[in-house]
Design a protein around this motif. Structure first.
Motif, PDB file in Angstrom:
ATOM      1  N   ALA A 101      54.184   9.055 -74.705  1.00 15.10           N
ATOM      2  CA  ALA A 101      54.189   9.452 -73.295  1.00 15.10           C
ATOM      3  C   ALA A 101      53.652   8.330 -72.406  1.00 15.10           C
ATOM      4  O   ALA A 101      54.195   8.077 -71.314  1.00 15.10           O
ATOM      5  CB  ALA A 101      53.362  10.720 -73.119  1.00 15.10           C
ATOM      6  N   GLU A 102      52.602   7.638 -72.852  1.00 12.57           N
ATOM      7  CA  GLU A 102      52.037   6.554 -72.054  1.00 12.57           C
ATOM      8  C   GLU A 102      52.995   5.371 -71.961  1.00 12.57           C
ATOM      9  O   GLU A 102      52.988   4.642 -70.965  1.00 12.57           O
ATOM     10  CB  GLU A 102      50.696   6.127 -72.640  1.00 12.57           C
ATOM     11  CG  GLU A 102      49.600   7.171 -72.443  1.00 12.57           C
ATOM     12  CD  GLU A 102      48.252   6.755 -72.994  1.00 12.57           C
ATOM     13  OE1 GLU A 102      47.237   7.357 -72.595  1.00 12.57           O
ATOM     14  OE2 GLU A 102      48.216   5.836 -73.851  1.00 12.57           O
ATOM     15  N   THR A 103      53.826   5.178 -72.974  1.00 14.53           N
ATOM     16  CA  THR A 103      54.844   4.129 -72.905  1.00 14.53           C
ATOM     17  C   THR A 103      55.850   4.439 -71.808  1.00 14.53           C
ATOM     18  O   THR A 103      56.229   3.566 -71.018  1.00 14.53           O
ATOM     19  CB  THR A 103      55.565   3.994 -74.259  1.00 14.53           C
ATOM     20  OG1 THR A 103      54.612   3.662 -75.279  1.00 14.53           O
ATOM     21  CG2 THR A 103      56.630   2.916 -74.207  1.00 14.53           C
ATOM     22  N   VAL A 104      56.292   5.687 -71.748  1.00  9.25           N
ATOM     23  CA  VAL A 104      57.250   6.090 -70.712  1.00  9.25           C
ATOM     24  C   VAL A 104      56.657   5.891 -69.322  1.00  9.25           C
ATOM     25  O   VAL A 104      57.333   5.445 -68.385  1.00  9.25           O
ATOM     26  CB  VAL A 104      57.673   7.561 -70.911  1.00  9.25           C
ATOM     27  CG1 VAL A 104      58.589   8.009 -69.771  1.00  9.25           C
ATOM     28  CG2 VAL A 104      58.372   7.742 -72.256  1.00  9.25           C
ATOM     29  N   ALA A 105      55.356   6.178 -69.182  1.00 12.68           N
ATOM     30  CA  ALA A 105      54.689   6.077 -67.882  1.00 12.68           C
ATOM     31  C   ALA A 105      54.302   4.650 -67.518  1.00 12.68           C
ATOM     32  O   ALA A 105      53.782   4.414 -66.419  1.00 12.68           O
ATOM     33  CB  ALA A 105      53.454   6.968 -67.861  1.00 12.68           C
ATOM     34  N   GLY A 106      54.515   3.694 -68.414  1.00 12.06           N
ATOM     35  CA  GLY A 106      54.229   2.294 -68.115  1.00 12.06           C
ATOM     36  C   GLY A 106      52.854   1.817 -68.503  1.00 12.06           C
ATOM     37  O   GLY A 106      52.500   0.662 -68.257  1.00 12.06           O
TER      38      GLY A 106
END
Length: 501
Positions: A301-306
């Motif tokens: 999820a943190e990857t998707v959010a940058g």
């Protein structure tokens, strides 16, 4: 023949934090030489019980005994160290000191001159590690050790105080398969030498591999204690979850399968966190990422959010390639984000509700980098009304709000830029029941309006709102469950348990 008293026994232990009951008349009894598992869902009371058993906190009610003798006073730390030690998932080794210095910190031998004899410290450290078969150079800085070596050094340090009861808190969370095998071999060896373990893990398959007895806590209470071999996996999961709640929470229209994807991840990996993850979220769809804290779901999820930059694979948001590791780029692409920890990542405590709620949209607040206070406050009042934030006005610092209302401010910030994709991590953690229902209802409304939603959580109530749930286990997506799953099915998959095993 006189029965040997338990190594440790807690009876009728109750612990409260304000109005929250963390333990209610809880009990556990651990016999000599056992490897005893303690399991339960988040909030079951495991961490509080460990704090009581290791002397970090005193129970409000109840008793703790070691080998039949009352527990020491909390202030007598040496007496506690002689009875029990905890090896936490996060190492307590001081990386700048050598292994020898860590092993005998504040217990150094002094020579005739009164100065520390480092030669003696290193010799005693080697003898200690040799006694417990730990193959580590005592001269190395502890920061040079890998996770497995640090754990063994911490176990040896605990044993050097005289403790023969060791709590292992999620000891395998950061280990690979080979290291886990070696750890289990070491546990069995130490068991034969009279060392007793309390083993805490989210991976229930490990319980069946290494533990003799299991205790289950649920909702701050003791549920059962029994031999591991006598408890089928399905019954263990059922004991952890209790009666199954409603399969779904509120009717929602079925998302359009022909809707355009707002998120596509293809073969995405992040070294040390997850590997080869592919998933799709369509407009109007709520997709869950379920798994234990160390599963990799949060990192995805943190990857998707940058917040994280993937080391391989492709991430597309609303049809465009995502810029790795860039929060501003994710915002421009149309991502709204509610982070895992609102206190440290979600808001600035001393800033106002208005300032926090508009952090993601400075371009709408005025020209040339100047903020128009009226415009900001007008947007904030609209957010306050939309999310029913209880505040006397937009100027109040967020620190003055309740936990549920603070989380609503974080949600308001995530929605301020009218996101095409909303990414949520544990969105209802630490909020009251009413705020939880409101927030989850709002997530449904957002999806109904056409945005896609990705929810990374291990809370079943969060996941019931999803159209489908992807289960992440040890860095890989291992299962997909459509709406209508049962609690025991999902929990078993999250814990890596084969219910047919």
């Amino acid at each position: 023949m006189v029965a040997t008293p338990p190594v440790v026994e807690a009876t009728g232990v109750t612990k409260r934090y304000g109005s929250t009951v963390a333990l209610h008349e809880a009990a556990i009894s651990i016999d000599q030489g056992q490897t005893h598992a303690l399991v339960g869902r988040n909030g079951a009371g495991k961490s509080t019980l460990v704090n009581v058993l290791t002397g970090l906190q005193a129970p409000d009610e109840g008793t703790v005994t070691f080998a039949g003798e009352p527990a020491p006073r909390l202030t007598d730390r040496d007496a506690w160290r002689q009875r029990v030690a905890c090896v936490y998932q996060k190492s307590t080794i001081i990386p700048e000191l050598t292994v020898a210095e860590n092993l005998f910190l504040n217990r150094h031998d002094h020579g005739r001159s009164g100065l520390i004899s480092w030669k003696t410290v290193r010799r005693k450290a080697r003898e200690l590690l040799d006694t417990w078969s730990v193959d580590v150079d005592v001269r190395l800085p502890a920061g040079d050790l890998d996770v497995e070596q640090r754990q063994f050094v911490e176990i040896a340090r605990a044993l050097s105080f005289g403790a023969r009861f060791i709590v292992l808190d999620e000891p395998t969370a950061l280990l690979d398969a080979a290291a886990i095998t070696r750890l289990f071999g070491r546990i069995r060896d130490l068991q034969q030498q009279g060392v007793t373990f309390l083993f805490i893990s989210h991976h229930l398959e490990e319980i069946y591999e290494i533990c003799d007895v299991v205790t289950v806590f649920r909702d701050a209470r003791h549920v059962l204690t029994t031999a591991v071999g006598a408890l089928p996996r399905a019954e263990l999961v059922a004991a952890m979850t209790g009666e199954a709640a409603a399969e779904t929470a509120g009717a929602r229209r079925v998302p359009d399968v022909a809707a355009a994807p707002v998120l596509e991840m293809t073969g995405v990996s992040l070294a040390g966190a997850y590997e080869d993850v592919s998933l799709r979220v369509r407009a109007g769809e709520i997709v869950g990422l379920a798994g234990a804290a160390s599963s990799g779901r949060i990192a995805i999820a943190e990857t998707v959010a940058g917040l994280r930059a993937a080391t391989g694979g492709v991430v597309e948001i609303a049809g465009s390639l995502s810029q790795p590791g860039s929060v501003p780029a994710a915002l421009r692409a149309g991502v709204g984000f509610v982070p895992q920890d609102r206190h440290h990542q979600g808001y600035v405590a001393q800033m106002s509700v208005a300032d926090n709620g508009t952090l993601t949209i400075p371009d709408r607040l005025g020209r040339a980098g100047f903020i128009d206070g009226r415009r900001r406050d007008g947007l904030a009042r609209a957010m306050i009304g939309k999310l029913a934030i209880k505040t006397p006005g937009p100027e109040l610092p967020v620190s003055g709000l309740s936990g549920g209302n603070q989380q609503k401010v974080v949600m308001a910030r995530a929605l301020a830029n009218d996101p095409k994709l909303l990414v949520l991590i544990n969105p209802t953690a630490g909020v009251d029941v009413r705020s939880k229902e409101f927030l989850l209802g709002k997530v449904g409304e957002i999806a109904e309006s056409g945005a896609g939603v990705l929810v990374a959580s291990d809370e079943l109530d969060d996941l019931r709102r999803c159209d489908r749930v992807l289960v992440v286990f040890q860095g890989r997506v291992v299962a997909e469950m459509p709406r209508g799953w049962h609690d025991h099915q999902l929990v078993a998959a999250m814990e890596g348990v084969d219910l047919d095993g």
